[in-house]
Design a protein around this motif. Structure first.
Motif, PDB file in Angstrom:
ATOM      1  N   GLY A   1       0.825  -1.096  -0.043  1.00 42.16           N
ATOM      2  CA  GLY A   1      -0.037   0.051   0.101  1.00 42.16           C
ATOM      3  C   GLY A   1       0.918   1.150  -0.090  1.00 42.16           C
ATOM      4  N   SER A   2       1.853   1.253   1.044  1.00 40.44           N
ATOM      5  CA  SER A   2       2.653   2.493   0.821  1.00 40.44           C
ATOM      6  C   SER A   2       3.630   2.547  -0.542  1.00 40.44           C
ATOM      7  CB  SER A   2       3.696   2.473   2.179  1.00 40.44           C
ATOM      8  OG  SER A   2       4.450   1.397   2.045  1.00 40.44           O
ATOM      9  N   TYR A   3       4.027   1.546  -0.990  1.00 40.65           N
ATOM     10  CA  TYR A   3       4.806   1.550  -2.173  1.00 40.65           C
ATOM     11  C   TYR A   3       4.041   2.105  -3.483  1.00 40.65           C
ATOM     12  CZ  TYR A   3       8.065  -0.083  -5.702  1.00 40.65           C
ATOM     13  OH  TYR A   3       8.821  -0.058  -6.903  1.00 40.65           O
ATOM     14  N   LEU A   4       2.803   1.493  -3.497  1.00 46.12           N
ATOM     15  CA  LEU A   4       2.175   1.731  -4.558  1.00 46.12           C
ATOM     16  C   LEU A   4       1.427   3.221  -4.512  1.00 46.12           C
ATOM     17  CD1 LEU A   4      -0.066  -1.353  -5.240  1.00 46.12           C
ATOM     18  CD2 LEU A   4       1.899  -0.363  -6.624  1.00 46.12           C
ATOM     19  N   GLN A   5       1.076   3.789  -3.391  1.00 47.22           N
ATOM     20  CA  GLN A   5       0.863   5.213  -3.109  1.00 47.22           C
ATOM     21  C   GLN A   5       1.988   6.092  -3.568  1.00 47.22           C
ATOM     22  OE1 GLN A   5      -2.051   6.541  -2.739  1.00 47.22           O
ATOM     23  NE2 GLN A   5      -1.854   8.184  -1.659  1.00 47.22           N
ATOM     24  N   ALA A   6       3.097   5.500  -3.192  1.00 47.37           N
ATOM     25  CA  ALA A   6       4.333   6.754  -3.575  1.00 47.37           C
ATOM     26  C   ALA A   6       4.704   6.496  -5.329  1.00 47.37           C
ATOM     27  CB  ALA A   6       5.606   6.151  -2.656  1.00 47.37           C
ATOM     28  N   ARG A   7       4.768   5.269  -5.845  1.00 43.27           N
ATOM     29  CA  ARG A   7       4.744   5.272  -7.137  1.00 43.27           C
ATOM     30  C   ARG A   7       3.812   5.708  -7.840  1.00 43.27           C
ATOM     31  NH1 ARG A   7       9.714   5.267  -5.824  1.00 43.27           N
ATOM     32  NH2 ARG A   7      10.945   3.378  -5.482  1.00 43.27           N
ATOM     33  N   SER A   8       2.352   5.772  -7.511  1.00 39.93           N
ATOM     34  CA  SER A   8       1.350   6.122  -8.447  1.00 39.93           C
ATOM     35  C   SER A   8       1.447   7.678  -8.295  1.00 39.93           C
ATOM     36  CB  SER A   8       0.097   5.837  -7.673  1.00 39.93           C
ATOM     37  OG  SER A   8      -0.198   6.411  -6.489  1.00 39.93           O
ATOM     38  N   ARG A   9       2.009   8.361  -7.512  1.00 37.35           N
ATOM     39  CA  ARG A   9       2.259   9.821  -7.339  1.00 37.35           C
ATOM     40  C   ARG A   9       3.739  10.171  -7.860  1.00 37.35           C
ATOM     41  NH1 ARG A   9      -0.814  11.854  -3.015  1.00 37.35           N
ATOM     42  NH2 ARG A   9       0.074  13.719  -3.662  1.00 37.35           N
ATOM     43  N   HIS A  10       4.442   9.340  -8.564  1.00 34.87           N
ATOM     44  CA  HIS A  10       5.606   9.666  -9.013  1.00 34.87           C
ATOM     45  C   HIS A  10       6.712   9.839  -7.941  1.00 34.87           C
ATOM     46  CE1 HIS A  10       3.853   8.717 -13.198  1.00 34.87           C
ATOM     47  NE2 HIS A  10       2.953   9.674 -12.714  1.00 34.87           N
ATOM     48  N   GLY A  11       6.716   9.450  -6.816  1.00 31.79           N
ATOM     49  CA  GLY A  11       7.424  10.037  -5.813  1.00 31.79           C
ATOM     50  C   GLY A  11       8.335   8.737  -5.228  1.00 31.79           C
ATOM     51  N   GLN A  12       9.171   9.205  -4.099  1.00 31.53           N
ATOM     52  CA  GLN A  12      10.202   8.188  -3.600  1.00 31.53           C
ATOM     53  C   GLN A  12       9.481   7.486  -2.607  1.00 31.53           C
ATOM     54  OE1 GLN A  12      13.255  10.656  -1.985  1.00 31.53           O
ATOM     55  NE2 GLN A  12      13.157  12.327  -3.752  1.00 31.53           N
ATOM     56  N   TRP A  13      10.081   6.383  -2.522  1.00 32.39           N
ATOM     57  CA  TRP A  13       9.780   5.249  -1.315  1.00 32.39           C
ATOM     58  C   TRP A  13      11.125   4.777  -0.576  1.00 32.39           C
ATOM     59  CZ3 TRP A  13      10.086  -0.570  -0.741  1.00 32.39           C
ATOM     60  CH2 TRP A  13       9.020  -0.752   0.086  1.00 32.39           C
ATOM     61  N   HIS A  14      10.858   4.869   0.631  1.00 27.03           N
ATOM     62  CA  HIS A  14      12.186   4.599   1.435  1.00 27.03           C
ATOM     63  C   HIS A  14      11.678   3.440   2.263  1.00 27.03           C
ATOM     64  CE1 HIS A  14      14.500   8.100   0.177  1.00 27.03           C
ATOM     65  NE2 HIS A  14      13.385   8.646  -0.078  1.00 27.03           N
ATOM     66  N   VAL A  15      12.757   2.747   2.929  1.00 24.51           N
ATOM     67  CA  VAL A  15      12.724   1.814   3.918  1.00 24.51           C
ATOM     68  C   VAL A  15      13.441   2.179   5.133  1.00 24.51           C
ATOM     69  CG1 VAL A  15      13.244  -0.789   4.378  1.00 24.51           C
ATOM     70  CG2 VAL A  15      12.375   0.038   2.081  1.00 24.51           C
ATOM     71  N   ARG A  16      12.988   1.950   6.344  1.00 25.23           N
ATOM     72  CA  ARG A  16      13.419   2.148   7.580  1.00 25.23           C
ATOM     73  C   ARG A  16      13.234   1.212   8.474  1.00 25.23           C
ATOM     74  NH1 ARG A  16      10.997   6.840   9.354  1.00 25.23           N
ATOM     75  NH2 ARG A  16       9.538   5.985  10.647  1.00 25.23           N
ATOM     76  N   ILE A  17      14.410   0.544   8.953  1.00 27.11           N
ATOM     77  CA  ILE A  17      14.381  -0.638  10.021  1.00 27.11           C
ATOM     78  C   ILE A  17      13.914  -0.118  11.228  1.00 27.11           C
ATOM     79  CG2 ILE A  17      15.613  -2.595  10.768  1.00 27.11           C
ATOM     80  CD1 ILE A  17      14.528  -2.889   7.839  1.00 27.11           C
ATOM     81  N   GLU A  18      13.081  -0.377  11.948  1.00 22.58           N
ATOM     82  CA  GLU A  18      12.541   0.049  13.182  1.00 22.58           C
ATOM     83  C   GLU A  18      13.267  -0.885  14.263  1.00 22.58           C
ATOM     84  OE1 GLU A  18       8.751   1.731  13.302  1.00 22.58           O
ATOM     85  OE2 GLU A  18       9.445   3.404  12.308  1.00 22.58           O
ATOM     86  N   ASP A  19      14.576  -1.027  14.379  1.00 19.65           N
ATOM     87  CA  ASP A  19      15.053  -1.653  15.483  1.00 19.65           C
ATOM     88  C   ASP A  19      15.671  -1.176  16.676  1.00 19.65           C
ATOM     89  OD1 ASP A  19      17.023  -0.224  14.189  1.00 19.65           O
ATOM     90  OD2 ASP A  19      18.591  -1.952  13.819  1.00 19.65           O
ATOM     91  N   LEU A  20      14.779  -0.214  17.160  1.00 19.62           N
ATOM     92  CA  LEU A  20      15.308   0.520  18.490  1.00 19.62           C
ATOM     93  C   LEU A  20      15.201  -0.508  19.586  1.00 19.62           C
ATOM     94  CD1 LEU A  20      13.562   3.794  18.815  1.00 19.62           C
ATOM     95  CD2 LEU A  20      16.050   3.414  18.698  1.00 19.62           C
ATOM     96  N   ASP A  21      14.211  -1.550  19.662  1.00 17.21           N
ATOM     97  CA  ASP A  21      13.954  -2.406  20.750  1.00 17.21           C
ATOM     98  C   ASP A  21      14.955  -3.668  20.420  1.00 17.21           C
ATOM     99  OD1 ASP A  21      13.324  -3.894  22.899  1.00 17.21           O
ATOM    100  OD2 ASP A  21      11.238  -3.622  22.679  1.00 17.21           O
ATOM    101  N   THR A  22      16.272  -3.389  20.539  1.00 10.89           N
ATOM    102  CA  THR A  22      17.169  -4.319  20.238  1.00 10.89           C
ATOM    103  C   THR A  22      17.034  -5.818  20.643  1.00 10.89           C
ATOM    104  OG1 THR A  22      18.689  -3.472  21.659  1.00 10.89           O
ATOM    105  CG2 THR A  22      18.982  -2.976  19.372  1.00 10.89           C
ATOM    106  N   PRO A  23      16.844  -5.938  21.984  1.00 10.50           N
ATOM    107  CA  PRO A  23      16.443  -7.388  22.511  1.00 10.50           C
ATOM    108  C   PRO A  23      15.439  -8.091  21.864  1.00 10.50           C
ATOM    109  CG  PRO A  23      16.578  -5.697  24.309  1.00 10.50           C
ATOM    110  CD  PRO A  23      16.423  -4.836  23.017  1.00 10.50           C
ATOM    111  N   ARG A  24      14.616  -7.499  21.205  1.00 12.72           N
ATOM    112  CA  ARG A  24      13.427  -8.188  20.642  1.00 12.72           C
ATOM    113  C   ARG A  24      13.603  -8.316  18.986  1.00 12.72           C
ATOM    114  NH1 ARG A  24       9.050  -5.379  20.111  1.00 12.72           N
ATOM    115  NH2 ARG A  24       7.578  -7.229  19.926  1.00 12.72           N
ATOM    116  N   CYS A  25      14.853  -8.133  18.591  1.00 10.36           N
ATOM    117  CA  CYS A  25      15.343  -8.026  17.167  1.00 10.36           C
ATOM    118  C   CYS A  25      16.372  -9.290  16.951  1.00 10.36           C
ATOM    119  CB  CYS A  25      15.608  -6.642  16.752  1.00 10.36           C
ATOM    120  SG  CYS A  25      14.421  -5.225  16.690  1.00 10.36           S
TER     121      CYS A  25
END
Length: 298
Positions: free
Chosen positions: A29-53
């Motif tokens: 959903g996030s990818y297609l919304q960005a690409r349908s708007r000719h926009g950028q799509w980034h990936v962020r790894i939310e690994d703040l809670d390191t003991p659970r990753c």
């Protein structure tokens, strides 16, 4: 003459478990919304809670995305490498006089509070100052009870009174880890995210994030909260609910199923991964996405 700002979107998985059908839905959903708007799509790894990753999980998620044909812009961002940025935000918020130390344990909060929309509502015990002999554990931010409202592209207008429905929330936990609510605001602002497309399980977090954006004088992006896939017991698909890992040996089948779930059924002739990605961005219309907050996984 004004120049329209570029569309910038993102997908931000927590690497606590493998990519599954629910996380694929959010990514798509996030990818297609960005690409349908000719926009950028980034990936962020939310690994703040390191003991659970678990080690290697983030790499597995990225490989699964690649196997499905996702292409992201810019380098991958890892929250675990951005701790100075979150500390800087804490220091800026301290200048507002709204941050205070809290000595309450989880049991104390549960025993002395009422349940709100996202768990126990913190009753403000430590807001006037710590009682004598109490040792500070977490850092909280003082809230107010004015309505915070936003118009979600899928879920419609959503309003919340933070003090009575959430309470003063944590920005740095007792274990020293920065809280999700703070990190996501800092990261989205630095990346210049213009619209956040994510699961509806995070809908109730949005007013807290808008509140922090206001205090930090950061722009508020647009929001669109997709339906969340749930199991037969009504639980969100996740590692905790034993959601099966995505079978990326057949990525086209998984993507077609996700598009059906989002009310964008692919034509029968879309029978290769290349054909899918040629078709999907042009076919995407956010208005077609179901407006309920959950959808049963089948």
């Amino acid at each position: 003459m004004t120049t329209q700002s570029p569309y910038i979107g993102r997908f931000a998985p927590s690497p606590t478990g493998a990519l599954h059908a629910g996380s694929l839905l959010a990514a798509l959903g996030s990818y297609l919304q960005a690409r349908s708007r000719h926009g950028q799509w980034h990936v962020r790894i939310e690994d703040l809670d390191t003991p659970r990753c678990p080690p290697g999980t983030a790499d597995d998620i990225l490989r699964d995305l690649e196997r499905c044909g996702f292409e992201w812009d810019g380098p991958i961002v890892y929250q675990s490498r951005r701790l100075p940025a979150y500390q800087n935000a804490i220091e800026r918020l301290q200048q507002t006089g709204k941050i205070y130390p809290c000595a309450c344990s989880r049991r104390e909060i549960t025993d002395s509070s009422i349940n709100g929309i996202d768990g126990p509502v913190y009753p403000g015990t430590c807001r006037p100052g710590l009682a004598q002999g109490r040792i500070p554990r977490a850092l909280r931010i003082s809230t107010h009870d004015d309505l915070i409202c936003f118009n979600d592209l899928i879920q419609g207008q959503t309003c919340q009174r933070l003090q009575s429905e959430i309470g003063d929330f944590v920005l740095r936990r007792a274990d020293g880890l920065f809280a999700y609510q703070l990190a996501v605001v800092v990261d989205d602002a630095e990346l210049g995210v213009s619209e956040i497309v994510r699961g509806a399980d995070l809908l109730s977090s949005t007013p807290r994030q808008i509140y922090l954006q206001q205090l930090l004088k950061l722009p508020t992006p647009g929001y669109a909260h997709l339906p969340v896939l749930v199991n037969a017991q009504g639980q969100k698909l996740s590692k905790q609910t034993l959601a099966p890992a995505l079978t990326t040996a057949e990525p086209l089948a998984a993507l077609r199923h996700a598009m059906h779930t989002l009310s964008h059924p692919p034509p029968a002739e879309i029978d290769t991964l290349e054909a899918f990605w040629q078709w999907a961005p042009a076919a995407w219309h956010m208005a077609n996405v179901p407006s309920q907050r959950t959808i049963a996984a089948v």
